[in-house]
Design a protein around this motif. Structure first.
Motif, PDB file in Angstrom:
ATOM      1  N   GLN A 118      -3.210 -10.058  19.740  1.00 44.30           N
ATOM      2  CA  GLN A 118      -2.697 -10.901  20.817  1.00 44.30           C
ATOM      3  C   GLN A 118      -2.661 -12.386  20.430  1.00 44.30           C
ATOM      4  O   GLN A 118      -1.674 -13.074  20.715  1.00 44.30           O
ATOM      5  CB  GLN A 118      -3.539 -10.652  22.088  1.00 44.30           C
ATOM      6  CG  GLN A 118      -3.108 -11.425  23.312  1.00 44.30           C
ATOM      7  CD  GLN A 118      -1.702 -11.072  23.786  1.00 44.30           C
ATOM      8  OE1 GLN A 118      -1.111 -10.077  23.348  1.00 44.30           O
ATOM      9  NE2 GLN A 118      -1.149 -11.914  24.635  1.00 44.30           N
ATOM     10  N   PRO A 119      -3.709 -12.935  19.750  1.00 48.43           N
ATOM     11  CA  PRO A 119      -3.638 -14.357  19.362  1.00 48.43           C
ATOM     12  C   PRO A 119      -2.461 -14.642  18.418  1.00 48.43           C
ATOM     13  O   PRO A 119      -1.864 -15.718  18.488  1.00 48.43           O
ATOM     14  CB  PRO A 119      -4.980 -14.589  18.644  1.00 48.43           C
ATOM     15  CG  PRO A 119      -5.889 -13.519  19.162  1.00 48.43           C
ATOM     16  CD  PRO A 119      -5.011 -12.326  19.392  1.00 48.43           C
ATOM     17  N   MET A 120      -2.114 -13.691  17.558  1.00 44.80           N
ATOM     18  CA  MET A 120      -1.014 -13.909  16.618  1.00 44.80           C
ATOM     19  C   MET A 120       0.341 -13.761  17.325  1.00 44.80           C
ATOM     20  O   MET A 120       1.295 -14.473  17.004  1.00 44.80           O
ATOM     21  CB  MET A 120      -1.117 -12.943  15.436  1.00 44.80           C
ATOM     22  CG  MET A 120      -2.376 -13.148  14.595  1.00 44.80           C
ATOM     23  SD  MET A 120      -2.551 -14.846  13.936  1.00 44.80           S
ATOM     24  CE  MET A 120      -1.451 -14.777  12.525  1.00 44.80           C
TER      25      MET A 120
ATOM     26  N   ASP B 218       0.529  -6.319   7.845  1.00 45.75           N
ATOM     27  CA  ASP B 218      -0.712  -5.526   7.864  1.00 45.75           C
ATOM     28  C   ASP B 218      -1.947  -6.414   7.730  1.00 45.75           C
ATOM     29  O   ASP B 218      -2.131  -7.092   6.722  1.00 45.75           O
ATOM     30  CB  ASP B 218      -0.692  -4.502   6.721  1.00 45.75           C
ATOM     31  CG  ASP B 218       0.427  -3.488   6.880  1.00 45.75           C
ATOM     32  OD1 ASP B 218       0.528  -2.886   7.952  1.00 45.75           O
ATOM     33  OD2 ASP B 218       1.221  -3.315   5.925  1.00 45.75           O
ATOM     34  N   GLY B 219      -2.799  -6.418   8.739  1.00 48.55           N
ATOM     35  CA  GLY B 219      -4.031  -7.209   8.704  1.00 48.55           C
ATOM     36  C   GLY B 219      -3.828  -8.641   9.177  1.00 48.55           C
ATOM     37  O   GLY B 219      -4.793  -9.367   9.382  1.00 48.55           O
ATOM     38  N   THR B 220      -2.570  -9.055   9.325  1.00 46.53           N
ATOM     39  CA  THR B 220      -2.289 -10.412   9.824  1.00 46.53           C
ATOM     40  C   THR B 220      -1.721 -10.343  11.239  1.00 46.53           C
ATOM     41  O   THR B 220      -2.065 -11.146  12.095  1.00 46.53           O
ATOM     42  CB  THR B 220      -1.299 -11.140   8.892  1.00 46.53           C
ATOM     43  OG1 THR B 220      -1.883 -11.235   7.591  1.00 46.53           O
ATOM     44  CG2 THR B 220      -0.970 -12.539   9.401  1.00 46.53           C
ATOM     45  N   LEU B 221      -0.876  -9.343  11.489  1.00 50.80           N
ATOM     46  CA  LEU B 221      -0.301  -9.201  12.834  1.00 50.80           C
ATOM     47  C   LEU B 221      -0.797  -7.943  13.546  1.00 50.80           C
ATOM     48  O   LEU B 221      -0.716  -7.859  14.767  1.00 50.80           O
ATOM     49  CB  LEU B 221       1.229  -9.192  12.774  1.00 50.80           C
ATOM     50  CG  LEU B 221       1.921 -10.470  12.290  1.00 50.80           C
ATOM     51  CD1 LEU B 221       3.429 -10.283  12.279  1.00 50.80           C
ATOM     52  CD2 LEU B 221       1.546 -11.661  13.168  1.00 50.80           C
ATOM     53  N   TRP B 222      -1.237  -6.942  12.757  1.00 48.55           N
ATOM     54  CA  TRP B 222      -1.818  -5.750  13.378  1.00 48.55           C
ATOM     55  C   TRP B 222      -2.876  -5.161  12.460  1.00 48.55           C
ATOM     56  O   TRP B 222      -2.983  -5.545  11.293  1.00 48.55           O
ATOM     57  CB  TRP B 222      -0.754  -4.732  13.804  1.00 48.55           C
ATOM     58  CG  TRP B 222      -0.098  -3.910  12.726  1.00 48.55           C
ATOM     59  CD1 TRP B 222      -0.207  -4.067  11.373  1.00 48.55           C
ATOM     60  CD2 TRP B 222       0.760  -2.770  12.923  1.00 48.55           C
ATOM     61  NE1 TRP B 222       0.538  -3.112  10.716  1.00 48.55           N
ATOM     62  CE2 TRP B 222       1.148  -2.305  11.652  1.00 48.55           C
ATOM     63  CE3 TRP B 222       1.247  -2.103  14.052  1.00 48.55           C
ATOM     64  CZ2 TRP B 222       1.989  -1.212  11.482  1.00 48.55           C
ATOM     65  CZ3 TRP B 222       2.087  -1.010  13.865  1.00 48.55           C
ATOM     66  CH2 TRP B 222       2.459  -0.573  12.599  1.00 48.55           C
ATOM     67  N   THR B 223      -3.669  -4.242  13.015  1.00 48.91           N
ATOM     68  CA  THR B 223      -4.800  -3.652  12.302  1.00 48.91           C
ATOM     69  C   THR B 223      -4.343  -2.808  11.117  1.00 48.91           C
ATOM     70  O   THR B 223      -3.425  -1.995  11.241  1.00 48.91           O
ATOM     71  CB  THR B 223      -5.626  -2.807  13.303  1.00 48.91           C
ATOM     72  OG1 THR B 223      -6.261  -3.712  14.210  1.00 48.91           O
ATOM     73  CG2 THR B 223      -6.673  -1.966  12.605  1.00 48.91           C
ATOM     74  N   GLU B 224      -5.023  -3.004   9.956  1.00 52.60           N
ATOM     75  CA  GLU B 224      -4.653  -2.257   8.756  1.00 52.60           C
ATOM     76  C   GLU B 224      -5.764  -1.307   8.302  1.00 52.60           C
ATOM     77  O   GLU B 224      -5.651  -0.651   7.273  1.00 52.60           O
ATOM     78  CB  GLU B 224      -4.323  -3.216   7.614  1.00 52.60           C
ATOM     79  CG  GLU B 224      -5.505  -4.071   7.170  1.00 52.60           C
ATOM     80  CD  GLU B 224      -5.154  -5.084   6.076  1.00 52.60           C
ATOM     81  OE1 GLU B 224      -4.087  -4.985   5.463  1.00 52.60           O
ATOM     82  OE2 GLU B 224      -5.972  -5.997   5.850  1.00 52.60           O
TER      83      GLU B 224
ATOM     84  N   GLY C 245      -1.343 -15.184   6.315  1.00 51.15           N
ATOM     85  CA  GLY C 245      -1.646 -13.941   5.617  1.00 51.15           C
ATOM     86  C   GLY C 245      -3.092 -13.567   5.841  1.00 51.15           C
ATOM     87  O   GLY C 245      -3.803 -14.211   6.615  1.00 51.15           O
ATOM     88  N   ASN C 246      -3.544 -12.506   5.163  1.00 52.30           N
ATOM     89  CA  ASN C 246      -4.959 -12.133   5.299  1.00 52.30           C
ATOM     90  C   ASN C 246      -5.557 -11.582   4.020  1.00 52.30           C
ATOM     91  O   ASN C 246      -6.720 -11.208   4.015  1.00 52.30           O
ATOM     92  CB  ASN C 246      -5.131 -11.093   6.411  1.00 52.30           C
ATOM     93  CG  ASN C 246      -4.745  -9.706   5.938  1.00 52.30           C
ATOM     94  OD1 ASN C 246      -3.600  -9.502   5.545  1.00 52.30           O
ATOM     95  ND2 ASN C 246      -5.670  -8.769   5.935  1.00 52.30           N
TER      96      ASN C 246
END
Lengths: 337, 337
Positions: free
Chosen positions: B174-176, B77-83, B266-267
């Motif tokens: 997409q960048p991740m 969450d927040g690192t690979l997709w929107t949270e 991470g984020n």
């Protein structure tokens, strides 16, 4: 459209590539024809295994299983290495607890350490499960995971099996090591799913079986993270977190792997639910039980044994279609010479 | 010894094979030179990532890391997709709880379901953590793992993000996704290590990120195994088993993977200890933080955010040498068009 002659060399190179790619893709089958299981005697057990692997890997066949679903789970004690006369981890606990007691007089004077140092089996037995729990806590907690790993590695390097006088890691079953390699050569991902402690197994399973730490599922204790200055450590706590045995095995598979296996191997009633979870499903599934029938080369035990009791799973095997491997007649070799 | 001329065709075939084998082995490097991260703007962030990957994969170089140790762990969450504006799993809980309450009058008349159905945010907030726990229990337990998986898959197929009006699984970065593929092409094994429920993630991570179920580490509830006739099922129980967040992340990595990562991303402060556990170690290590700085294309938040608060980890980043990715300037694209 006719192909211009200038393209021909490229086209030839492409064809060469295609041929090589095909050779690569069919390599496992080619190798299978040169006996992938040389330590297994020819017979029904070996044939059933090979037949299954060929069916699930035959692209376009009715039993084809895609590579990502080729999950194989193996019990460890008694399935991949010798578990008699006691679990290897129990031998570790015994020797390690003695060592701790010898250097710590406070421990040496209290039970169960006192009984252990005096070789007083009756006193030890009288302490029952609490005695075992105390020994587990003393040997498996209050240290960091890195320290525990080093302790296991050191102990395995010097410990010897009481009967065979060989390092425990040389008492892995050669036919099973071949089976693991055969499955991997056919696209399977091989996992250990054992009642043993996950941190007791991970230091050596990669070398012994080709199974990396991240594919070892086992029992575990709770842990705690902390930063010591700039050094992060994980400490092993004296509380059981998860017991990966019996009905715990499908739960461990669900939690750690998240896919139902296509192939599973065990040797005791501790594996019963794992074999059910694997085979009572749609599609081609395979389960085998290592039946210890060879008192001469290894040990013979099943329904009455305290270690590795095989009773209910042996009863269910015929109905479920599980292969019961007769160690004495099915295995040409037990250990690597 | 001179080679007899009759062997020459075979030798030529062998050489052709060797050339093809070499081409195959060097393929990742060749690809790297054609920009493995096209959705990243050229600049320091992109260069640091590529430089690290080249160093650890250079055979014989001082920073070489063997393939089996190339473990990379990613928060989700927040690192690979929107949270934002809420965790996707929270949106699932909300909608699923409403659905259950609508078909069950007994639920509809009691809290927190009543408040949820009436859109009564004040009443819901007043119920606090117990309210959330009740919703989690109602939506995440009392069903089998297979039923839960089907529920998640069905919901994801129809749910839409409130702002972007797209399926949540299309809101992966997409960048991740490119970074994951780039690491895998260089021999890394990529894992998700998320505070989210492991069974909420596994049904879709393989398709979205190329990460199979067995490489997803997450939070989990207790489970129970039983045989219904000849059908084995695993039931999800209403008890938390493991929370894979904050200090739980290194513990989850230790338990599920059993190796310390070489690369972590991470984020938020929930990833702080994972980044410490990864980088405060000997040998080359890399950590990055996705900093949400792009209110226009996604969201901008950090120290004050309720979801994905990034505060302590942002303070530690400079001292620890962690790369802070500035989403607005470092990423050419956010989502796949």
């Amino acid at each position: 459209m006719p192909i211009p002659s200038t393209f021909l060399p490229t086209r030839r190179a492409f064809l060469a590539l295609a041929v090589v790619a095909m050779l690569t893709l069919t390599a496992p089958d080619t190798r299978a024809q040169t006996d992938p299981l040389p330590s297994w005697n020819d017979g029904a057990a070996k044939s059933r295994i090979i037949d299954f692997v060929q069916r699930v890997t035959r692209q376009g066949g009715p039993d084809f299983v895609p590579v990502e679903e080729r999950i194989a789970t193996f019990d460890n004690d008694g399935t991949l290495w010798t578990e008699q006369p006691m679990y290897v981890q129990a031998a570790f606990v015994e020797e390690r607890a003695k060592e701790l007691a010898r250097t710590n007089p406070e421990l040496a004077n209290r039970q169960p350490f006192k009984a252990l140092l005096n070789g007083d089996k009756a006193a030890l037995a009288a302490l029952g499960e609490q005695g075992i729990a105390d020994l587990m806590i003393a040997t498996h907690s209050g240290i960091t995971t890195a320290e525990f790993e080093a302790t296991v590695t050191d102990w395995l390097a010097k410990a010897r099996h009481p009967r065979f006088d060989r390092p425990y890691t040389s008492l892995t079953y050669q036919p099973m090591v071949e089976l693991l390699a055969y499955l991997r050569a056919n696209g399977f991902k091989t996992f250990i799913v054992s009642g043993g402690g996950v941190e007791f197994m991970r230091p050596w399973t990669e070398k012994a079986y080709g199974i990396p730490p991240e594919q070892v599922v086992g029992s575990s204790g709770k842990t705690a993270y902390r930063l010591e200055g700039d050094r992060p450590v994980i400490e092993k706590l004296p509380t059981v977190e998860f017991v990966d045995d019996g009905p715990g095995k499908p739960l461990g598979i669900n939690r750690f792997i998240g896919r139902r296996p296509v192939f599973a191997a065990g040797n005791s009633d501790g594996d019963l639910q794992m074999l059910q979870w694997t085979t009572l499903n749609t599609g081609p599934r395979f389960a085998l039980i290592v039946h210890h029938t060879d008192a001469e080369r290894e040990y013979a035990y099943d329904r009455q044994s305290h270690v590795g009791r095989l009773d209910k799973a042996l009863d269910e095997a015929p109905t479920r279609g599980w292969l019961v491997v007769d160690m004495r007649s099915d295995w040409r070799t037990i250990y690597k010479p």
